[in-house]
Design an enzyme around this catalytic site. Structure first.
Site, short mmCIF file in Angstrom:
data_model
loop_
_atom_site.label_atom_id
_atom_site.label_comp_id
_atom_site.label_asym_id
_atom_site.label_seq_id
_atom_site.Cartn_x
_atom_site.Cartn_y
_atom_site.Cartn_z
CB SER A 17 -0.90 -0.01 1.23
OG SER A 17 -0.10 0.11 2.38
N GLY A 18 0.26 2.38 -0.16
CA GLY A 18 0.98 3.65 -0.05
C GLY A 18 1.88 3.97 -1.23
N GLY A 22 -4.18 6.35 -5.37
CA GLY A 22 -5.16 7.42 -5.50
C GLY A 22 -4.77 8.44 -6.54
CE LYS A 191 15.82 -8.92 -7.93
NZ LYS A 191 16.46 -9.72 -9.01
CB THR A 192 9.23 -8.11 -12.63
OG1 THR A 192 9.83 -9.40 -12.85
CG2 THR A 192 9.99 -7.07 -13.42
CD GLN A 196 7.14 -12.61 -12.70
OE1 GLN A 196 7.01 -13.83 -12.68
NE2 GLN A 196 8.29 -12.01 -12.99
CE LYS A 227 12.73 -11.14 -15.09
NZ LYS A 227 13.93 -10.82 -14.34
N GLY A 363 -8.33 21.10 13.80
CA GLY A 363 -7.96 20.13 14.82
C GLY A 363 -9.09 19.93 15.80
CB CYS A 390 -11.53 24.70 10.90
SG CYS A 390 -13.10 24.05 11.48
CG HIS A 521 -11.90 22.72 6.76
ND1 HIS A 521 -10.71 22.50 7.42
CD2 HIS A 521 -12.89 22.40 7.63
CE1 HIS A 521 -10.97 22.06 8.65
NE2 HIS A 521 -12.28 22.00 8.81
CD GLU A 523 -8.37 23.04 4.81
OE1 GLU A 523 -8.67 24.26 4.78
OE2 GLU A 523 -8.53 22.33 5.82
N1 GLN Z 1 -12.62 21.22 16.96
C1 GLN Z 1 -13.27 22.30 16.33
C2 GLN Z 1 -14.76 22.05 16.18
O1 GLN Z 1 -15.22 20.95 16.26
C3 GLN Z 1 -12.65 22.61 14.97
C4 GLN Z 1 -12.82 21.51 13.99
C5 GLN Z 1 -11.87 21.63 12.83
O2 GLN Z 1 -10.86 22.30 12.90
N2 GLN Z 1 -12.16 20.94 11.74
O3 GLN Z 1 -15.51 22.97 15.96
#
Ligand code: GLN
Length: 544
Positions: A17-18, A22, A191-192, A196, A227, A363, A390, A521, A523
């Site tokens: 894996s890894g 994806g 190495k294959t 296989q 191969k 977090g 957040c 978020h 991001e």
């Molecule tokens: N812990 C915070 C909350 O639940 C912020 C959540 C987060 O940063 N995604 O509101």
């Protein structure tokens, strides 16, 4: 394009894996899209968890959020970024969600009194979901990535689903094996043999891969391709090199060096157009040209898995920084800063001065919180460009309340339920869910609109009055404190259209070059060719 094409490409992993299954799946999607097809992607996770919402990020990496609120695997983020499409909950399933649906249907007499069996009913449920997602996304080609590695007990039923679909639609289904070719220190030869074995495992499940993507440190030589082709029963041109890359965005271009899109489309008996990857190529050459560094610190806590650093917990944040940095022709240099360090060694906080900008991402829980607040305080007082995401925004509000607004013991009730100043607090409806221990999906999830205030950094970044952004949190800025904090200088530049929930906070530009934080978020919405406005402006300011 002829109408009503419905083709399916399954992507499975072999050997280990890894290795980037994806991004391989996402890259396959990209090159097919560049041939003029409508492409969508599905991830199947072999976990019993019904969704990724209850998984710890250090176990499983980032929990990605879709517009409709689905909490899912980080690969879904790769699909959205590569395909530049917003996906929905139809594009994600786990073993848990499939069994749950089958069992519910059985309880509702949905099987008309029949004996419900693991085979065929579980694979049939998988297939009906795949076909539904293809339909809903109006996709000509659907890429389906199956989590885990072939040979694991966990994904046997998904392999069975592929076998069943292949019998039904032999010309419409392809199987791609993403394998790995190890290179031992004292040898120079890839190495294959493990590949296989992986193919033999697939064979014993009644499947033969049509394409093998050979992950390795380097491009394959002719000998290796021969191969693999000979031992794994496929033509040499169906063995595709997938060498290590500096940037994941090079992968679609590497695949095309081995003509992958043409090989796939010919096998699917589809007529195809000349490729248009111009913008993508331009973006990738921009990455290669970006030499001047921009140094960004990310302050978090979900890094440690034993001796390793797990950057996976923040992959969307990293990618968003990259998109924005490349947009400004800079090479992003990202450093992980452990929030807890600043709790035990407060003098270390001065190292923040070495960075062009600091991000405090999302977090949960109390660990590292005082460290993050110390970081935010340092950034505010020393005018270091700061972006809070957040939890990063919630803690910026706590820091401001304590140190500017004079609310000494202000806190979020997530960490201190007894605080005299609960500036961040839980919404009543979320409280009810938690009281019932109903944690799965108990957050504010998915996209919500926000209104922006003119004359702010946020408005200047978006140039729109109404935005829509992805959420995943339980707590909010407590409406009872908004006026008080505004009087002390906080600007809430984004808020829910009914003005109840604060979505963006910032400090006036005259006091700080860039101090912006969002409850949502951003991001999750950044795309390689369209960096997110907040990240883009953050990086621009950080450059100076
Ligand atoms: N812990 C915070 C909350 O639940 C912020 C959540 C987060 O940063 N995604 O509101």
């Amino acid at each position: 394009m002829p109408k009503n094409i419905k083709k399916y490409i399954f992507v499975v992993g072999g050997v280990m894996s890894g290795v980037g299954k994806g991004v391989a799946a996402a890259s396959i999607g990209k090159i097919l899209q560049s041939r003029g097809f409508e492409v969508t992607a599905i991830k199947i996770d072999p976990y019993v968890n019904v969704d990724a919402g209850t998984m710890n990020p250090t176990e499983h990496g980032e929990v990605f959020v879709l517009d409709d609120g689905m909490e899912c695997d980080q690969d879904m983020g790769n699909y959205e970024r590569f395909l530049d499409r917003d996906l929905t909950r139809d594009n994600y399933m786990t073993t848990g969600s499939i069994y749950q649906a089958v069992i519910n249907r059985e309880r509702n007499l949905g099987y008309g009194g029949k004996c419900v069996e693991v085979v065929p009913h579980i694979p049939l449920e998988v297939l009906s979901r795949i076909e539904k997602a293809a339909e809903k996304n109006k996709a000509d080609i659907t890429i389906i990535e199956i989590g885990g590695t072939v040979g694991e007990y966990q994904n046997i039923l998904f392999l069975e689903a592929i076998r069943m679909l292949k019998i039904k639609k032999p010309d419409d289904v392809l199987l791609v094996l993403v394998s790995y070719l190890p290179l031992q220190n004292n040898q120079s030869e890839l190495k294959t043999k493990p590949t296989q074995y992986a193919v033999r495992t697939l064979n014993s499940a009644g499947l033969q891969p049509d394409i093998i993507l050979a992950r390795a440190t380097a491009f394959l030589d002719k000998k290796r391709k021969e191969k693999i082709a000979f031992n794994c029963n496929l033509p040499e041109e169906n063995v595709i090199s997938a060498p290590d890359v500096e940037s994941i965005y090079e992968i679609p271009l590497n695949f095309e060096k081995d003509n992958l899109s043409a090989v796939l489309l010919e096998k699917l008996k589809l007529k195809f157009k000349k490729q248009d990857l111009r913008n993508w190529r331009r973006f990738v050459s921009g990455i290669r040209r970006a030499k001047k560094p921009i140094k960004i610190g990310i302050v978090g806590k979900y890094f440690g898995t034993g001796e390793f650093v797990l950057a996976d917990s923040y992959v969307s944040v990293i990618e968003a920084v990259k998109h924005a940095a490349y947009h400004s022709n800079r090479k992003p240099v990202i450093q992980w800063l452990n929030a807890e360090t600043y709790e035990v060694k407060p003098h270390k906080i001065k190292e923040l001065g070495e960075f062009d900008g600091i991000i405090v991402p999302g977090g949960f829980g109390g660990r590292g919180v005082e460290g993050k607040i110390a970081v935010i305080n340092y950034c505010r007082r020393n005018k270091i460009p700061f972006l809070g995401l957040c939890y990063g925004m919630q803690l910026a509000v706590v820091e401001f309340s304590r140190n500017v607004a004079g609310l000494k013991k202000a806190h979020t009730t997530e960490v201190n339920p007894e605080t005299p100043y609960p500036v961040i607090d839980i919404l009543p409806e979320q409280k009810q869910k938690l009281a019932k221990k109903d944690y799965g999906g108990s957050m504010r999830l998915g996209v919500y609109p926000a209104s922006l205030k003119k004359g702010t950094i946020a408005y200047a970044a978006y140039k729109e009055y109404l935005i829509s952004e992805k959420h995943r949190h339980r707590y909010e800025v407590n409406p009872d404190y908004v006026k008080r904090l505004e009087k002390k200088g906080i600007i809430f530049s984004g808020f829910s259209p009914d003005r109840q929930l604060m979505e963006i906070m910032e400090l006036p530009v005259k006091n700080h070059p860039f101090f912006v934080a969002s409850q949502f978020h951003p991001e999750f919405k950044s795309r390689p060719l369209k960096p997110h406005p907040l990240f883009r402006e953050f990086i621009k300011t950080a450059l100076n």
